[in-house]
Motif scaffolding. Structure first.
Motif, PDB file in Angstrom:
ATOM      1  N   VAL A  48       0.823  -1.212   0.000  1.00  0.00           N
ATOM      2  CA  VAL A  48       0.000   0.000   0.000  1.00  0.00           C
ATOM      3  C   VAL A  48       0.856   1.260   0.000  1.00  0.00           C
ATOM      4  N   LEU A  49       2.131   1.135   0.327  1.00  0.00           N
ATOM      5  CA  LEU A  49       3.019   2.296   0.297  1.00  0.00           C
ATOM      6  C   LEU A  49       3.585   2.549  -1.091  1.00  0.00           C
ATOM      7  N   ASP A  50       3.296   1.672  -2.056  1.00  0.00           N
ATOM      8  CA  ASP A  50       3.745   1.824  -3.439  1.00  0.00           C
ATOM      9  C   ASP A  50       2.576   2.344  -4.275  1.00  0.00           C
ATOM     10  N   LYS A  51       2.431   3.655  -4.312  1.00  0.00           N
ATOM     11  CA  LYS A  51       1.281   4.256  -4.999  1.00  0.00           C
ATOM     12  C   LYS A  51       1.290   3.947  -6.493  1.00  0.00           C
ATOM     13  N   ASP A  52       2.451   3.976  -7.129  1.00  0.00           N
ATOM     14  CA  ASP A  52       2.519   3.726  -8.568  1.00  0.00           C
ATOM     15  C   ASP A  52       2.022   2.323  -8.911  1.00  0.00           C
ATOM     16  N   SER A  53       2.364   1.364  -8.069  1.00  0.00           N
ATOM     17  CA  SER A  53       1.894  -0.002  -8.304  1.00  0.00           C
ATOM     18  C   SER A  53       0.380  -0.089  -8.171  1.00  0.00           C
ATOM     19  N   LEU A  54      -0.169   0.603  -7.184  1.00  0.00           N
ATOM     20  CA  LEU A  54      -1.623   0.601  -7.010  1.00  0.00           C
ATOM     21  C   LEU A  54      -2.313   1.236  -8.212  1.00  0.00           C
ATOM     22  N   VAL A  55      -1.763   2.341  -8.698  1.00  0.00           N
ATOM     23  CA  VAL A  55      -2.331   3.001  -9.880  1.00  0.00           C
ATOM     24  C   VAL A  55      -2.355   2.035 -11.058  1.00  0.00           C
ATOM     25  N   LYS A  56      -1.270   1.310 -11.243  1.00  0.00           N
ATOM     26  CA  LYS A  56      -1.168   0.365 -12.358  1.00  0.00           C
ATOM     27  C   LYS A  56      -2.200  -0.754 -12.250  1.00  0.00           C
ATOM     28  N   HIS A  57      -2.355  -1.302 -11.064  1.00  0.00           N
ATOM     29  CA  HIS A  57      -3.176  -2.503 -10.922  1.00  0.00           C
ATOM     30  C   HIS A  57      -4.657  -2.208 -10.655  1.00  0.00           C
ATOM     31  N   LEU A  67      -8.305  -4.017   3.217  1.00  0.00           N
ATOM     32  CA  LEU A  67      -8.121  -4.782   4.451  1.00  0.00           C
ATOM     33  C   LEU A  67      -6.738  -4.572   5.055  1.00  0.00           C
ATOM     34  N   ALA A  68      -5.772  -4.166   4.243  1.00  0.00           N
ATOM     35  CA  ALA A  68      -4.378  -4.076   4.684  1.00  0.00           C
ATOM     36  C   ALA A  68      -4.243  -3.118   5.861  1.00  0.00           C
ATOM     37  N   ALA A  69      -3.509  -3.541   6.892  1.00  0.00           N
ATOM     38  CA  ALA A  69      -3.328  -2.696   8.078  1.00  0.00           C
ATOM     39  C   ALA A  69      -2.234  -3.253   8.956  1.00  0.00           C
ATOM     40  N   GLU A  70      -1.609  -2.360   9.716  1.00  0.00           N
ATOM     41  CA  GLU A  70      -0.795  -2.765  10.860  1.00  0.00           C
ATOM     42  C   GLU A  70      -1.741  -2.797  12.058  1.00  0.00           C
ATOM     43  N   HIS A  71      -1.868  -3.951  12.703  1.00  0.00           N
ATOM     44  CA  HIS A  71      -2.908  -4.062  13.725  1.00  0.00           C
ATOM     45  C   HIS A  71      -2.458  -4.728  15.019  1.00  0.00           C
ATOM     46  N   ARG A  72      -1.287  -5.352  15.053  1.00  0.00           N
ATOM     47  CA  ARG A  72      -0.859  -5.999  16.289  1.00  0.00           C
ATOM     48  C   ARG A  72      -0.675  -4.976  17.410  1.00  0.00           C
ATOM     49  N   ASP A  73      -0.721  -5.464  18.658  1.00  0.00           N
ATOM     50  CA  ASP A  73      -0.544  -4.576  19.812  1.00  0.00           C
ATOM     51  C   ASP A  73       0.892  -4.096  19.969  1.00  0.00           C
ATOM     52  N   ASP A  74       1.840  -4.834  19.384  1.00  0.00           N
ATOM     53  CA  ASP A  74       3.247  -4.592  19.688  1.00  0.00           C
ATOM     54  C   ASP A  74       4.070  -4.182  18.473  1.00  0.00           C
ATOM     55  N   VAL A  75       3.455  -3.467  17.537  1.00  0.00           N
ATOM     56  CA  VAL A  75       4.181  -3.007  16.354  1.00  0.00           C
ATOM     57  C   VAL A  75       5.243  -1.986  16.760  1.00  0.00           C
ATOM     58  N   SER A  76       6.441  -2.151  16.213  1.00  0.00           N
ATOM     59  CA  SER A  76       7.538  -1.234  16.512  1.00  0.00           C
ATOM     60  C   SER A  76       8.345  -0.986  15.235  1.00  0.00           C
ATOM     61  N   SER A  79       5.440   4.362  14.414  1.00  0.00           N
ATOM     62  CA  SER A  79       5.186   5.143  13.198  1.00  0.00           C
ATOM     63  C   SER A  79       4.647   4.269  12.066  1.00  0.00           C
ATOM     64  N   LEU A  80       4.871   2.941  12.155  1.00  0.00           N
ATOM     65  CA  LEU A  80       4.364   2.041  11.124  1.00  0.00           C
ATOM     66  C   LEU A  80       2.843   2.052  11.060  1.00  0.00           C
ATOM     67  N   TYR A  81       2.185   2.235  12.209  1.00  0.00           N
ATOM     68  CA  TYR A  81       0.718   2.318  12.189  1.00  0.00           C
ATOM     69  C   TYR A  81       0.265   3.417  11.237  1.00  0.00           C
ATOM     70  N   TYR A  82       0.922   4.556  11.299  1.00  0.00           N
ATOM     71  CA  TYR A  82       0.507   5.717  10.517  1.00  0.00           C
ATOM     72  C   TYR A  82       0.978   5.619   9.067  1.00  0.00           C
ATOM     73  N   GLU A  83       2.165   5.045   8.856  1.00  0.00           N
ATOM     74  CA  GLU A  83       2.653   4.875   7.492  1.00  0.00           C
ATOM     75  C   GLU A  83       1.743   3.942   6.707  1.00  0.00           C
ATOM     76  N   ASN A  85      -1.428   2.489   7.757  1.00  0.00           N
ATOM     77  CA  ASN A  85      -2.876   2.665   7.873  1.00  0.00           C
ATOM     78  C   ASN A  85      -3.362   4.002   7.324  1.00  0.00           C
ATOM     79  N   VAL A  86      -2.549   5.045   7.448  1.00  0.00           N
ATOM     80  CA  VAL A  86      -2.981   6.368   6.985  1.00  0.00           C
ATOM     81  C   VAL A  86      -2.405   6.690   5.610  1.00  0.00           C
ATOM     82  N   LYS A  87      -1.085   6.597   5.476  1.00  0.00           N
ATOM     83  CA  LYS A  87      -0.486   6.846   4.164  1.00  0.00           C
ATOM     84  C   LYS A  87      -0.967   5.808   3.165  1.00  0.00           C
ATOM     85  N   GLY A  88      -1.140   4.580   3.622  1.00  0.00           N
ATOM     86  CA  GLY A  88      -1.671   3.546   2.733  1.00  0.00           C
ATOM     87  C   GLY A  88      -3.045   3.910   2.207  1.00  0.00           C
TER      88      GLY A  88
END
Length: 321
Positions: A48-57, A67-76, A79-83, A85-88
């Protein structure tokens, strides 16, 4: 109809693809950074962080299910949550706009409400308590702004409670595994209500909304009723597996203190542990949510809550019905 499922290699996505493939006139594309063991032929490895690939497909796509998301309680790091879930979300919407795709279904979370809220419905105040909930709420805000640019777009936001079912290895599986193995010890009194969602019902609801496809912006809590307390879950499991379950209770203060101890151990050992203060808080919290809007939509869940629990126990723990 061509449906792009972003993040379809996981638990929910695999169940959804199984269901959608049974429908006539539907073609499915799975975009995920992990290969799908079940559906390798329709999976394209991307992010989801590869916008050009998403545009293509997204070319020729009618509906996107995100559905794609960082969702575990212990992500480290957090900042990955925001990269992801939000940037995605931002990248998905940009790719949809480029390809003039107007319909999206997004699985958010009841985590946007926070803990111990009194049965919130979709219009209740939001107050997420962790980075996961905060990032999901920000992703919803991205969707709201995107809808304001074109009211003909069709946006469905699903806020599910904790999802369980056959093949899942999340918190509900860990709880049922402890109960079934006889290693379970209750933290607190156990009369806190726990709204839950059976995976086969969730994917059926997603398929229902794909078929609806009406212009507008709609938010739905998803809960399979009735809500069970932790004690109810223990009793149901005991009945299904056919043997008594230990009923020892640990005071909440001791459980949370132990959770902080495991937090320190995880920090110094640089390992991810199954016990943490956050998981103790979530286990003991009241997580009860209103699902009146979903039930009034016309959707009929194919399974009752008790059936979902029984199906999971029979599949995962080899229990004969």
């Amino acid at each position: 109809m061509k449906i792009a499922i972003v993040g379809g290699s996981g638990f929910v996505g695999t169940k959804l693809i199984h269901l959608l493939k049974e429908q006539a006139g539907v073609s499915i594309l799975n975009l995920d950074k992990r290969q799908s063991n079940a559906f390798p032929n329709i999976t394209i490895l991307t992010d989801v962080l590869d916008k050009d690939s998403l545009v293509k497909h997204f070319k020729g796509v009618d509906v996107v299910v995100l559905l794609a998301a960082e969702h575990r309680d212990d992500v480290s790091p957090t900042s990955l949550y925001y990269e992801v879930n939000v940037k995605g979300m931002s990248n998905v919407l940009a790719a949809m706009e480029t390809n003039q795709v107007k319909q999206i279904i997004f699985t958010s979370s009841v985590a946007v409400y926070g803990l111990n809220k009194p049965n919130p419905n979709e219009s209740a105040p939001v107050a997420p308590f962790n980075h996961y909930g905060k990032s999901k709420l920000l992703a919803e805000r991205e969707l709201e702004q995107w809808f304001k640019q074109d009211a003909d777009r069709s946006i469905y936001v699903i806020r599910p409670t904790v999802i369980f079912g056959e093949g899942n290895r999340g918190n509900v599986y860990n709880l049922l595994n402890q109960i079934a193995s006889g290693r379970f010890m209750m933290i607190g009194k156990g009369n806190n209500a726990k709204s839950m969602s059976y995976v086969e019902n969730i994917v059926a609801f997603i398929a229902y909304l794909i078929a609806e496809g009406k212009p507008g912006y709609e938010v739905f809590n998803y809960v399979d009723k009735p809500d069970l307390t932790t004690n109810d879950i223990v009793q149901h499991t005991s009945r299904i597996i056919g043997r008594p379950v230990p009923t020892m209770h640990i005071p909440y203060w001791f459980g949370i203190l132990a959770g902080y101890g495991f937090d320190m151990l995880a920090f110094f050992s640089r390992r991810k542990l199954n016990i943490s203060s956050v998981r103790v808080k979530k286990f003991c919290a009241v997580t009860q949510y209103d699902s009146s809007k979903m039930l009034a939509s016309g959707f009929q869940p194919p399974y009752r809550m008790e059936e979902g629990l029984q199906r999971m126990l029979e599949k995962e723990f080899l229990i004969k019905s």
